[in-house]
Design an enzyme around this catalytic site. Sequence first.
Site, mmCIF file in Angstrom:
data_model
loop_
_atom_site.group_PDB
_atom_site.id
_atom_site.type_symbol
_atom_site.label_atom_id
_atom_site.label_comp_id
_atom_site.label_asym_id
_atom_site.label_seq_id
_atom_site.Cartn_x
_atom_site.Cartn_y
_atom_site.Cartn_z
ATOM 1 N N THR A 86 0.865 -1.191 0.000
ATOM 2 C CA THR A 86 0.000 0.000 0.000
ATOM 3 C C THR A 86 0.896 1.234 0.000
ATOM 4 O O THR A 86 0.938 1.992 0.969
ATOM 5 C CB THR A 86 -0.929 0.025 1.229
ATOM 6 O OG1 THR A 86 -0.144 -0.110 2.436
ATOM 7 C CG2 THR A 86 -1.934 -1.104 1.175
ATOM 8 N N PHE A 152 2.667 -5.559 13.327
ATOM 9 C CA PHE A 152 3.536 -4.676 14.110
ATOM 10 C C PHE A 152 4.940 -5.273 14.144
ATOM 11 O O PHE A 152 5.520 -5.497 15.205
ATOM 12 C CB PHE A 152 2.986 -4.505 15.529
ATOM 13 C CG PHE A 152 1.616 -3.885 15.579
ATOM 14 C CD1 PHE A 152 1.444 -2.521 15.459
ATOM 15 C CD2 PHE A 152 0.490 -4.680 15.739
ATOM 16 C CE1 PHE A 152 0.174 -1.949 15.503
ATOM 17 C CE2 PHE A 152 -0.785 -4.123 15.781
ATOM 18 C CZ PHE A 152 -0.941 -2.745 15.670
ATOM 19 N N LEU A 153 5.470 -5.539 12.955
ATOM 20 C CA LEU A 153 6.765 -6.199 12.837
ATOM 21 C C LEU A 153 7.860 -5.179 12.560
ATOM 22 O O LEU A 153 7.729 -4.335 11.682
ATOM 23 C CB LEU A 153 6.736 -7.225 11.698
ATOM 24 C CG LEU A 153 5.610 -8.263 11.731
ATOM 25 C CD1 LEU A 153 5.722 -9.177 10.518
ATOM 26 C CD2 LEU A 153 5.647 -9.063 13.026
ATOM 27 N N ARG A 154 8.955 -5.294 13.288
ATOM 28 C CA ARG A 154 10.121 -4.460 13.026
ATOM 29 C C ARG A 154 11.040 -5.195 12.065
ATOM 30 O O ARG A 154 11.388 -6.354 12.309
ATOM 31 C CB ARG A 154 10.881 -4.165 14.322
ATOM 32 C CG ARG A 154 10.123 -3.336 15.345
ATOM 33 C CD ARG A 154 10.878 -3.348 16.666
ATOM 34 N NE ARG A 154 10.981 -4.722 17.186
ATOM 35 C CZ ARG A 154 11.860 -5.096 18.115
ATOM 36 N NH1 ARG A 154 12.715 -4.218 18.607
ATOM 37 N NH2 ARG A 154 11.876 -6.357 18.551
ATOM 38 N N LYS A 207 -3.141 0.829 13.867
ATOM 39 C CA LYS A 207 -1.846 0.669 13.189
ATOM 40 C C LYS A 207 -1.242 2.025 12.849
ATOM 41 O O LYS A 207 -0.064 2.294 13.122
ATOM 42 C CB LYS A 207 -2.032 -0.169 11.922
ATOM 43 C CG LYS A 207 -0.859 -0.192 10.979
ATOM 44 C CD LYS A 207 0.366 -0.848 11.584
ATOM 45 C CE LYS A 207 1.486 -0.946 10.545
ATOM 46 N NZ LYS A 207 2.698 -1.572 11.088
ATOM 47 N N PHE A 252 12.827 4.215 21.090
ATOM 48 C CA PHE A 252 12.640 5.219 20.042
ATOM 49 C C PHE A 252 13.063 6.615 20.512
ATOM 50 O O PHE A 252 12.554 7.616 20.026
ATOM 51 C CB PHE A 252 11.192 5.228 19.531
ATOM 52 C CG PHE A 252 10.851 4.008 18.721
ATOM 53 C CD1 PHE A 252 10.953 4.023 17.343
ATOM 54 C CD2 PHE A 252 10.475 2.827 19.342
ATOM 55 C CE1 PHE A 252 10.671 2.888 16.599
ATOM 56 C CE2 PHE A 252 10.199 1.677 18.607
ATOM 57 C CZ PHE A 252 10.292 1.710 17.228
ATOM 58 N N CYS A 263 7.471 1.832 6.515
ATOM 59 C CA CYS A 263 6.241 2.144 7.252
ATOM 60 C C CYS A 263 6.093 3.616 7.634
ATOM 61 O O CYS A 263 5.151 4.278 7.209
ATOM 62 C CB CYS A 263 6.153 1.288 8.515
ATOM 63 S SG CYS A 263 5.949 -0.479 8.194
#
Length: 433
Positions: A86, A152-154, A207, A252, A263
């Site tokens: 997307t 929610f994957l890094r 998300k 973060f 993302c």
Amino acid sequence: MRVAMIGSGYVGLVSGACFADFGHHVVCVDKDPGKIDRLHQGVMPIYEPGLEQLVASNVKAGRLSFTTDLAEGIAGAEAIFIAVGTPSRRGDGHADLSYVHAAAREIAANLTNYAVIVTKSTVPVGTGDEVERIMAEANPHAEFAVVSNPEFLREGAAIGDFKRPDRIVVGCENDRARAVMAELYRPLFLNQSPLLFVGRRTAELTKYAANAFLATKITFINEMADLCEAAGANVQDVARGIGLDNRIGSKFLHAGPGYGGSCFPKDTLALVKTAQDFGTPVRIVETVAAVNGQRKRAMAKKVVTAAGGDVRGKRVAVLGLTFKPNTDDMRDSPAIDIIQALQDGGAEIRAYDPEGHEQAAMVLTNVHYATDPYDALEGADVAVLVTEWDAFRALDMDRVKALLKSPVMVDLRNVYDPAEMARRGIAYTSIGR
């Protein structure tokens, strides 16, 4: 359970392999025959630690397979995931949902049994409603429910994130779909991973809200780093001081050259556009996106200053190209803006990245790719550490100094200690210290 994963890119392949490892039977579908052929040969389309071994073991066990035939892939599947791209739509910044909609139409046309259609792709609020409408229109007799299950994957830690998640968010509107999703994630639920059932639109927004908040934390500490430099403070100590507050948290809060990746850039922009469409602008997120975009080019100015105010005709060694370590992803990497700005100033670029050369070559021109960090550094007028790969965390600084034409280093990730660098006679610039 039988599971189909439409899209075998980063999210689809990692999710499919992990579901297979739980014992489900998974078919990953992709329209790219070259990608499917390579997967059949055990060649991964992305670099992700542990993925090659995970895929191989589950293919060998007969739980994971690949195909270009969607009808074959979804046959008998109880859960069908849409995990296609997307990207930001050209011209207006909205999420491009054309791949999602196309997948929905094709699924509907080939659906022969009741299935839960799970939107795994990151999509704006209301996309599930549109997917439901498209499928009902394409096949009025199809039996299905549409669910939102954001990932929610890094990158670089995706397998661990999938198997040991902070939470699993499922947006659904009926009990039958909820039961299917609960059974699908039962292996994780038994490990007490929170399974959060919410409304479909709530899941979609969760998300975007999560990514926007994390992007805000990164941008906040980056602006604090600029203030620290001007005021004579240390941003790392500031980050520790506020991060120990449980209401804030330490993650973060690492100052650097700005966020990139697949993302945060597109999702913050998509959230801004979505909020504008609903008449509720998100001014904080708008500012975050603007500040982050400006910061990347500003990092090039830091390099120019360290090089004496001019890089024309000078060689710059760039260590790290990908947007973060342990991935080959170059999407919106700060290295792109930094290198292009330095090239605009007349610099010659020699770069090294443990995994990113192939992807970097698709977006950068006139860059010489070195064979290792020291090859990149040889004869350079200034070195720039852009991505904090482990390979750059313990460089032989005596060798670095000997290889450099002039002992100048700009560390955009604060990997090294300023006092130690000064002791070694290296002119060292870092972030917010």
